[in-house]
Design an enzyme around this catalytic site. Sequence first.
Site, PDB file in Angstrom:
ATOM      1  N   CYS A   1     -13.539  -2.958  11.510  1.00 23.54           N
ATOM      2  CA  CYS A   1     -14.707  -3.427  10.769  1.00 23.54           C
ATOM      3  C   CYS A   1     -15.957  -3.407  11.646  1.00 23.54           C
ATOM      4  O   CYS A   1     -15.958  -3.949  12.752  1.00 23.54           O
ATOM      5  CB  CYS A   1     -14.457  -4.834  10.252  1.00 23.54           C
ATOM      6  SG  CYS A   1     -15.844  -5.502   9.300  1.00 23.54           S
TER       7      CYS A   1
ATOM      8  N   ASP B   1      -3.401   1.065   6.926  1.00 31.31           N
ATOM      9  CA  ASP B   1      -2.522   0.788   5.788  1.00 31.31           C
ATOM     10  C   ASP B   1      -2.236  -0.707   5.652  1.00 31.31           C
ATOM     11  O   ASP B   1      -2.091  -1.226   4.539  1.00 31.31           O
ATOM     12  CB  ASP B   1      -1.214   1.564   5.919  1.00 31.31           C
ATOM     13  CG  ASP B   1      -1.402   3.064   5.801  1.00 31.31           C
ATOM     14  OD1 ASP B   1      -2.467   3.475   5.297  1.00 31.31           O
ATOM     15  OD2 ASP B   1      -0.508   3.823   6.222  1.00 31.31           O
TER      16      ASP B   1
ATOM     17  N   CYS C   1     -17.417  -7.509  11.620  1.00 30.71           N
ATOM     18  CA  CYS C   1     -16.749  -8.600  12.349  1.00 30.71           C
ATOM     19  C   CYS C   1     -15.867  -8.134  13.499  1.00 30.71           C
ATOM     20  O   CYS C   1     -15.382  -8.946  14.284  1.00 30.71           O
ATOM     21  CB  CYS C   1     -15.926  -9.457  11.386  1.00 30.71           C
ATOM     22  SG  CYS C   1     -14.442  -8.635  10.734  1.00 30.71           S
TER      23      CYS C   1
ATOM     24  N   CYS D   1     -12.941  -4.627   4.616  1.00 30.71           N
ATOM     25  CA  CYS D   1     -12.306  -5.500   5.595  1.00 30.71           C
ATOM     26  C   CYS D   1     -11.707  -6.705   4.874  1.00 30.71           C
ATOM     27  O   CYS D   1     -12.405  -7.403   4.128  1.00 30.71           O
ATOM     28  CB  CYS D   1     -13.331  -5.958   6.630  1.00 30.71           C
ATOM     29  SG  CYS D   1     -12.663  -7.140   7.833  1.00 30.71           S
TER      30      CYS D   1
ATOM     31  N   CYS E   1     -13.630 -10.205   6.444  1.00 31.31           N
ATOM     32  CA  CYS E   1     -15.011 -10.577   6.101  1.00 31.31           C
ATOM     33  C   CYS E   1     -15.515  -9.890   4.832  1.00 31.31           C
ATOM     34  O   CYS E   1     -16.665 -10.094   4.438  1.00 31.31           O
ATOM     35  CB  CYS E   1     -15.949 -10.260   7.271  1.00 31.31           C
ATOM     36  SG  CYS E   1     -16.231  -8.489   7.541  1.00 31.31           S
TER      37      CYS E   1
ATOM     38  N   ASP F   1       0.854  -1.185   0.000  1.00 30.91           N
ATOM     39  CA  ASP F   1       0.000   0.000   0.000  1.00 30.91           C
ATOM     40  C   ASP F   1       0.892   1.237   0.000  1.00 30.91           C
ATOM     41  O   ASP F   1       1.751   1.389   0.876  1.00 30.91           O
ATOM     42  CB  ASP F   1      -0.896   0.000   1.240  1.00 30.91           C
ATOM     43  CG  ASP F   1      -1.756   1.255   1.339  1.00 30.91           C
ATOM     44  OD1 ASP F   1      -2.655   1.428   0.500  1.00 30.91           O
ATOM     45  OD2 ASP F   1      -1.508   2.078   2.256  1.00 30.91           O
TER      46      ASP F   1
ATOM     47  N   GLU G   1      -0.631  -0.813  -6.115  1.00 28.49           N
ATOM     48  CA  GLU G   1      -1.838  -0.115  -6.549  1.00 28.49           C
ATOM     49  C   GLU G   1      -1.564   0.650  -7.837  1.00 28.49           C
ATOM     50  O   GLU G   1      -0.479   1.190  -8.026  1.00 28.49           O
ATOM     51  CB  GLU G   1      -2.286   0.885  -5.483  1.00 28.49           C
ATOM     52  CG  GLU G   1      -2.541   0.288  -4.130  1.00 28.49           C
ATOM     53  CD  GLU G   1      -2.593   1.375  -3.084  1.00 28.49           C
ATOM     54  OE1 GLU G   1      -3.706   1.729  -2.662  1.00 28.49           O
ATOM     55  OE2 GLU G   1      -1.528   1.883  -2.708  1.00 28.49           O
TER      56      GLU G   1
END
Length: 241
Positions: free
Chosen positions: A186, A196, A189, A167, A170, A22, A113
């Site tokens: 999240c 990051d 969950c 997330c 999940c 990232d 990315e």
Amino acid sequence: MLVVVQVPDGTLFPPTDFLGVDLGVVNLATTSDSTTHSGEQIESCRTCYAKRRQRLQQAASACQQGGKRPKTIRRALKRLAHREARFRRDVNHRISKTLVAVAQGTVRGIALEDLQDIRARSRFQRSQRARMTGWAFAQLRSFVEYKAVLAGIPVILVDPAYTSQECNVCTHRAKANRRGQAVFSCHRCGYTTHADINAAQNIRKRARVMAPMVAGRRPQQLSLLAGGNASDKLRPSGRSI
């Protein structure tokens, strides 16, 4: 005399997994292994040189008002700009070298990315613009890519959209999951980690999905196959992403 040496590309190996990376401003690079490369050095350097530049520009303006040509000051400004660029380049070389070494040592590819034209697509607050100008992510990415080619490591560019909102446990996606610049929690969950790191893990997962479609191709081809829109990746700090 300029000497050009042709270095053969490394043999591309089939990766067992991918190292998700990232890219950011506060942290220049964060991996799916939870390793963080801070951007504090570059920001501190940028702030220091910005102050020096401002003083020199004020001195140049005073010279011009006095009817003098500020040749010496202009040369000093050029030297300052070159020194700052060399510092950023050195930091990016060290980070890219580390990322490629980790991927090579663990027989993994690298997933980045696709943040092309991110500055043109995103709007930032005035207080953030100077820092964004100092964000040399394109240079860091190019260093990672060419070092990976030499090492025979596949590089995949993935769509960065919503990687900071989703997330990785999940797959629940919501703006509210991002509780500030550094915290991801999240709502479904309860998974909590550094924002990051969560984004890097999402990048790794997307690369793993793409891997069967691009296995065996050269790193340059992998980059072309994995386009995406980066407009949802970075926004002003006042708005959660």
